[in-house]
Design a protein around this motif. Sequence first.
Motif, short mmCIF file in Angstrom:
data_model
loop_
_atom_site.label_atom_id
_atom_site.label_comp_id
_atom_site.label_asym_id
_atom_site.label_seq_id
_atom_site.Cartn_x
_atom_site.Cartn_y
_atom_site.Cartn_z
N UNK A 144 0.83 -1.20 0.00
CA UNK A 144 0.00 0.00 0.00
C UNK A 144 0.86 1.26 0.00
N UNK A 145 1.97 1.23 0.75
CA UNK A 145 2.87 2.37 0.78
C UNK A 145 3.56 2.55 -0.57
N UNK A 146 4.00 1.44 -1.18
CA UNK A 146 4.66 1.53 -2.48
C UNK A 146 3.72 2.05 -3.55
N UNK A 147 2.44 1.66 -3.45
CA UNK A 147 1.45 2.14 -4.42
C UNK A 147 1.34 3.66 -4.41
N UNK A 148 1.54 4.24 -3.23
CA UNK A 148 1.50 5.70 -3.09
C UNK A 148 2.87 6.32 -3.35
N UNK A 149 3.86 5.48 -3.67
CA UNK A 149 5.20 5.99 -3.93
C UNK A 149 6.03 6.17 -2.68
N UNK A 150 5.62 5.53 -1.57
CA UNK A 150 6.34 5.66 -0.29
C UNK A 150 7.18 4.41 -0.09
N UNK A 169 2.59 10.74 5.73
CA UNK A 169 2.42 10.00 4.48
C UNK A 169 1.85 8.61 4.74
N UNK A 170 2.28 7.96 5.82
CA UNK A 170 1.72 6.65 6.18
C UNK A 170 0.23 6.79 6.48
N UNK A 171 -0.15 7.85 7.20
CA UNK A 171 -1.56 8.07 7.53
C UNK A 171 -2.39 8.29 6.27
N UNK A 172 -1.85 9.01 5.30
CA UNK A 172 -2.56 9.24 4.04
C UNK A 172 -2.73 7.93 3.29
N UNK A 173 -1.65 7.14 3.20
CA UNK A 173 -1.72 5.85 2.50
C UNK A 173 -2.72 4.91 3.18
N UNK A 174 -2.79 4.96 4.51
CA UNK A 174 -3.74 4.12 5.25
C UNK A 174 -5.17 4.47 4.87
N UNK A 204 -0.31 14.21 -0.70
CA UNK A 204 -1.66 14.78 -0.74
C UNK A 204 -2.14 14.79 -2.19
N UNK A 205 -1.26 15.20 -3.10
CA UNK A 205 -1.60 15.20 -4.52
C UNK A 205 -1.80 13.77 -5.03
N UNK A 206 -1.04 12.82 -4.50
CA UNK A 206 -1.20 11.42 -4.90
C UNK A 206 -2.58 10.90 -4.49
N UNK A 207 -3.05 11.28 -3.30
CA UNK A 207 -4.40 10.89 -2.86
C UNK A 207 -5.45 11.49 -3.79
N UNK A 208 -5.26 12.75 -4.17
CA UNK A 208 -6.16 13.37 -5.16
C UNK A 208 -6.16 12.58 -6.46
N UNK A 209 -4.98 12.18 -6.91
CA UNK A 209 -4.88 11.45 -8.18
C UNK A 209 -5.48 10.05 -8.10
#
Length: 273
Positions: A144-150, A169-174, A204-209
């Motif tokens: 899940x973290x890698x999917x968000x680029x983390x 960033x972990x909280x956003x990916x979660x 934040x932009x990745x979550x938008x995308x």
Amino acid sequence: MTGTTAGTPAATGTTERTPLVELEGVSKRYGNVRALQDVSLEVHAGEITCVLGDNGAGKSTLIKTIAGLHPHDGGTLRIEGEETRLSSPREALDRGIATVYQDLAVVPLMPVWRNFFLGSEPRTGVGPFKRLDTGLMRRTTREALLRMGIDLRDVDQPIGTLSGGERQCVAIARAVHFGAKVLILDEPTAALGVKQSGVVLKYVAAARDEGLGVVLITHNPHHAYLVGDRFVLLRRGTMVGNHTRDGIILDELTRQMAGGSDLEALRHELRRD
């Protein structure tokens, strides 16, 4: 309804989309104290709505209203077009609204993967032999973290050893992983330096995308303008500005955020004779 950002479906002539969350003339009082008065905003899928204001502007009350912690007592709240009145954070979460508060609510000494699944731990086995599926949690957290680029060094490390930006960033990916439709971020860059703030804004932009509607609470107009599609300005619980990105430039956003005419009056008062 406010205008739309250039490049969105509404701007290209297609049917206007229903907001994921819409507040229309929402108010909230605590006894004789007016915390919010006649506030309106829209949160659309694949967009970031920034709420700006200084301390005491009403940003925290607005978060609590959308997150279901303190129900509004005036105006209208709609979720995907349906008028509703949230009675608890659990109800908001069930409706796809996830909130990441400034303190993040993590357990510092627990590993990243335990914090990622905190309160939603999958189990394996049956009956008295049920146990936490640690392998699945480690693997899912990493993916899940890698999917968000983390790309963390190790999901087994205590989350308290991560930087403030990495924890955000972990909280956003979660939130993305657990199916949030709307993500509310409470001052995610408030205590961070320039570089770490940039990293958080990237995710934040990745979550938008990923198609989420994001509500970014901030007092920093520069951060807001880097990623925002819509801007709502609050002052003493009232809305003093509601703009789309193509309707305001950064200098004007900063001027309104700083108080505009109030600052001009103060300049005259402080000027040397």
